[in-house]
Design a protein around this motif. Structure first.
Motif, PDB file in Angstrom:
ATOM      1  N   HIS A 181      -2.313   1.053  -6.115  1.00  0.00           N
ATOM      2  CA  HIS A 181      -2.007   1.086  -4.689  1.00  0.00           C
ATOM      3  C   HIS A 181      -2.742  -0.045  -3.962  1.00  0.00           C
ATOM      4  O   HIS A 181      -2.162  -0.718  -3.110  1.00  0.00           O
ATOM      5  CB  HIS A 181      -2.393   2.430  -4.073  1.00  0.00           C
ATOM      6  CG  HIS A 181      -1.521   3.555  -4.502  1.00  0.00           C
ATOM      7  ND1 HIS A 181      -1.898   4.435  -5.488  1.00  0.00           N
ATOM      8  CD2 HIS A 181      -0.293   3.935  -4.096  1.00  0.00           C
ATOM      9  CE1 HIS A 181      -0.934   5.321  -5.668  1.00  0.00           C
ATOM     10  NE2 HIS A 181       0.063   5.033  -4.831  1.00  0.00           N
ATOM     11  N   LEU A 182      -4.010  -0.239  -4.308  1.00  0.00           N
ATOM     12  CA  LEU A 182      -4.790  -1.300  -3.686  1.00  0.00           C
ATOM     13  C   LEU A 182      -4.172  -2.664  -4.004  1.00  0.00           C
ATOM     14  O   LEU A 182      -4.015  -3.506  -3.113  1.00  0.00           O
ATOM     15  CB  LEU A 182      -6.244  -1.251  -4.158  1.00  0.00           C
ATOM     16  CG  LEU A 182      -7.163  -2.356  -3.617  1.00  0.00           C
ATOM     17  CD1 LEU A 182      -7.226  -2.326  -2.095  1.00  0.00           C
ATOM     18  CD2 LEU A 182      -8.552  -2.230  -4.233  1.00  0.00           C
ATOM     19  N   GLU A 183      -3.791  -2.874  -5.255  1.00  0.00           N
ATOM     20  CA  GLU A 183      -3.175  -4.144  -5.641  1.00  0.00           C
ATOM     21  C   GLU A 183      -1.870  -4.373  -4.878  1.00  0.00           C
ATOM     22  O   GLU A 183      -1.599  -5.490  -4.417  1.00  0.00           O
ATOM     23  CB  GLU A 183      -2.949  -4.180  -7.149  1.00  0.00           C
ATOM     24  CG  GLU A 183      -4.253  -4.278  -7.921  1.00  0.00           C
ATOM     25  CD  GLU A 183      -4.105  -4.027  -9.417  1.00  0.00           C
ATOM     26  OE1 GLU A 183      -2.959  -3.919  -9.915  1.00  0.00           O
ATOM     27  OE2 GLU A 183      -5.151  -3.934 -10.086  1.00  0.00           O
ATOM     28  N   ARG A 184      -1.073  -3.331  -4.718  1.00  0.00           N
ATOM     29  CA  ARG A 184       0.184  -3.456  -3.967  1.00  0.00           C
ATOM     30  C   ARG A 184      -0.102  -3.780  -2.503  1.00  0.00           C
ATOM     31  O   ARG A 184       0.558  -4.627  -1.914  1.00  0.00           O
ATOM     32  CB  ARG A 184       0.998  -2.163  -4.088  1.00  0.00           C
ATOM     33  CG  ARG A 184       2.245  -2.078  -3.225  1.00  0.00           C
ATOM     34  CD  ARG A 184       3.400  -2.960  -3.663  1.00  0.00           C
ATOM     35  NE  ARG A 184       3.928  -2.656  -4.957  1.00  0.00           N
ATOM     36  CZ  ARG A 184       4.881  -1.775  -5.234  1.00  0.00           C
ATOM     37  NH1 ARG A 184       5.441  -1.088  -4.257  1.00  0.00           N
ATOM     38  NH2 ARG A 184       5.286  -1.593  -6.471  1.00  0.00           N
ATOM     39  N   LEU A 185      -1.077  -3.105  -1.909  1.00  0.00           N
ATOM     40  CA  LEU A 185      -1.430  -3.380  -0.514  1.00  0.00           C
ATOM     41  C   LEU A 185      -1.891  -4.823  -0.326  1.00  0.00           C
ATOM     42  O   LEU A 185      -1.500  -5.478   0.652  1.00  0.00           O
ATOM     43  CB  LEU A 185      -2.528  -2.424  -0.038  1.00  0.00           C
ATOM     44  CG  LEU A 185      -2.076  -1.020   0.309  1.00  0.00           C
ATOM     45  CD1 LEU A 185      -3.283  -0.117   0.544  1.00  0.00           C
ATOM     46  CD2 LEU A 185      -1.166  -1.025   1.523  1.00  0.00           C
ATOM     47  N   LEU A 186      -2.686  -5.332  -1.248  1.00  0.00           N
ATOM     48  CA  LEU A 186      -3.152  -6.712  -1.150  1.00  0.00           C
ATOM     49  C   LEU A 186      -1.992  -7.692  -1.312  1.00  0.00           C
ATOM     50  O   LEU A 186      -1.936  -8.723  -0.632  1.00  0.00           O
ATOM     51  CB  LEU A 186      -4.257  -6.981  -2.178  1.00  0.00           C
ATOM     52  CG  LEU A 186      -5.564  -6.224  -1.914  1.00  0.00           C
ATOM     53  CD1 LEU A 186      -6.542  -6.416  -3.070  1.00  0.00           C
ATOM     54  CD2 LEU A 186      -6.185  -6.625  -0.586  1.00  0.00           C
ATOM     55  N   ARG A 191      -9.568   7.870  -1.267  1.00  0.00           N
ATOM     56  CA  ARG A 191      -8.861   8.374  -0.083  1.00  0.00           C
ATOM     57  C   ARG A 191      -8.388   7.223   0.788  1.00  0.00           C
ATOM     58  O   ARG A 191      -8.788   6.081   0.625  1.00  0.00           O
ATOM     59  CB  ARG A 191      -9.779   9.303   0.703  1.00  0.00           C
ATOM     60  CG  ARG A 191     -10.072  10.582  -0.083  1.00  0.00           C
ATOM     61  CD  ARG A 191     -10.314  11.728   0.842  1.00  0.00           C
ATOM     62  NE  ARG A 191     -10.475  12.946   0.072  1.00  0.00           N
ATOM     63  CZ  ARG A 191     -11.325  13.900   0.376  1.00  0.00           C
ATOM     64  NH1 ARG A 191     -12.087  13.782   1.440  1.00  0.00           N
ATOM     65  NH2 ARG A 191     -11.396  14.977  -0.360  1.00  0.00           N
ATOM     66  N   ILE A 192      -7.544   7.557   1.759  1.00  0.00           N
ATOM     67  CA  ILE A 192      -6.885   6.540   2.568  1.00  0.00           C
ATOM     68  C   ILE A 192      -7.876   5.670   3.344  1.00  0.00           C
ATOM     69  O   ILE A 192      -7.681   4.459   3.463  1.00  0.00           O
ATOM     70  CB  ILE A 192      -5.805   7.162   3.500  1.00  0.00           C
ATOM     71  CG1 ILE A 192      -4.883   6.061   4.028  1.00  0.00           C
ATOM     72  CG2 ILE A 192      -6.440   7.984   4.605  1.00  0.00           C
ATOM     73  CD1 ILE A 192      -3.601   6.584   4.639  1.00  0.00           C
ATOM     74  N   GLY A 193      -8.944   6.248   3.853  1.00  0.00           N
ATOM     75  CA  GLY A 193      -9.936   5.464   4.584  1.00  0.00           C
ATOM     76  C   GLY A 193     -10.608   4.427   3.696  1.00  0.00           C
ATOM     77  O   GLY A 193     -10.851   3.293   4.117  1.00  0.00           O
ATOM     78  N   ALA A 194     -10.885   4.807   2.462  1.00  0.00           N
ATOM     79  CA  ALA A 194     -11.545   3.894   1.530  1.00  0.00           C
ATOM     80  C   ALA A 194     -10.621   2.752   1.126  1.00  0.00           C
ATOM     81  O   ALA A 194     -11.033   1.591   1.088  1.00  0.00           O
ATOM     82  CB  ALA A 194     -12.014   4.661   0.295  1.00  0.00           C
ATOM     83  N   ILE A 195      -9.369   3.072   0.845  1.00  0.00           N
ATOM     84  CA  ILE A 195      -8.440   2.008   0.448  1.00  0.00           C
ATOM     85  C   ILE A 195      -8.128   1.101   1.633  1.00  0.00           C
ATOM     86  O   ILE A 195      -7.970  -0.107   1.471  1.00  0.00           O
ATOM     87  CB  ILE A 195      -7.160   2.572  -0.212  1.00  0.00           C
ATOM     88  CG1 ILE A 195      -6.438   1.451  -0.981  1.00  0.00           C
ATOM     89  CG2 ILE A 195      -6.247   3.236   0.786  1.00  0.00           C
ATOM     90  CD1 ILE A 195      -5.329   1.942  -1.876  1.00  0.00           C
ATOM     91  N   ALA A 196      -8.071   1.668   2.824  1.00  0.00           N
ATOM     92  CA  ALA A 196      -7.839   0.869   4.027  1.00  0.00           C
ATOM     93  C   ALA A 196      -8.969  -0.136   4.216  1.00  0.00           C
ATOM     94  O   ALA A 196      -8.726  -1.311   4.514  1.00  0.00           O
ATOM     95  CB  ALA A 196      -7.720   1.768   5.255  1.00  0.00           C
TER      96      ALA A 196
END
Length: 152
Positions: free
Chosen positions: A43-48, A2-7
Motif C-alpha cells: 500500500h505504501l509503495e502504491r501511494l508513493l 494504520r492509516i495515520g502511520a502510512i499517511a
C-alpha cells in the motif's frame, strides 16, 4: 500499519488515502479484529507511486492506466510509452497556454504602470475586455489533473 502511520510515511493526508481507496487507485486494506484498516508495504509503495505521478500532473485515469500496465510486467512497454507521449503533449500544450497567459498579464500590467486612481486603472479596464477574449478563445480551460487520454 494504520492509516495515520502510512499517511505520515507517504506524506499524504489521511483523507486523500481514503479517497484513493474509494476511486480504486489504492486497494482497500484488510481490517484487523478491531475493524481498523491494516495497511501493508505494498500500500505504501502504491501511494508513493501515485504521489510521484500526481507530482508530474498526471490525471487519475492516467495513473489508473499506468497501474494496470504495471500489473503485467512481461507485457510490451509500448502502452506506457504511448501514455507518457500523450501526457507530454498535454504538458507542452499547457506550456503554450501559460506563455500566452504570461503575455496577456504583462500587457495588462503595462497598462497601469503610470499610477493614478483605481477608476483610471488600465489593468481593471483591460481585464474587462480581456475576459471576453479569453472566454471565446479557450473552450477548454485546464484544471490540473483533469486531463485524460482522449483530451489534449
Amino acid at each position: 500499519m494504520r492509516i495515520g502511520a502510512i499517511a505520515k510515511q507517504a506524506g499524504i493526508p489521511v483523507e486523500t488515502i481514503r479517497y484513493y481507496e474509494k476511486i480504486g487507485l489504492l486497494p482497500e486494506p484488510v481490517r484487523d479484529a478491531s475493524g481498523y484498516r491494516s495497511y501493508r508495504q505494498a500500500h505504501l509503495e502504491r501511494l508513493l507511486f501515485i504521489k510521484r505521478c500526481r507530482n508530474l500532473d498526471m490525471a487519475q485515469d492516467e495513473i489508473r492506466e499506468l497501474i494496470r500496465l504495471a500489473e503485467n510486467p512481461d507485457a510490451d512497454c509500448s502502452g506506457v510509452d504511448a501514455l507518457l507521449a500523450r501526457h507530454l503533449d498535454h504538458v507542452r500544450e499547457r506550456l503554450r497556454e501559460l506563455a500566452s497567459l504570461e503575455q496577456t498579464l504583462e500587457k495588462l500590467q503595462a497598462a497601469c504602470s503610470d499610477g493614478g486612481t483605481v477608476s483610471e486603472c488600465g489593468i481593471l479596464g483591460g481585464l474587462t475586455s480581456e475576459l471576453d477574449k479569453l472566454d471565446m478563445a479557450s473552450d477548454h480551460n485546464h484544471v490540473p489533473g483533469t486531463h485524460g487520454q482522449g483530451h489534449s
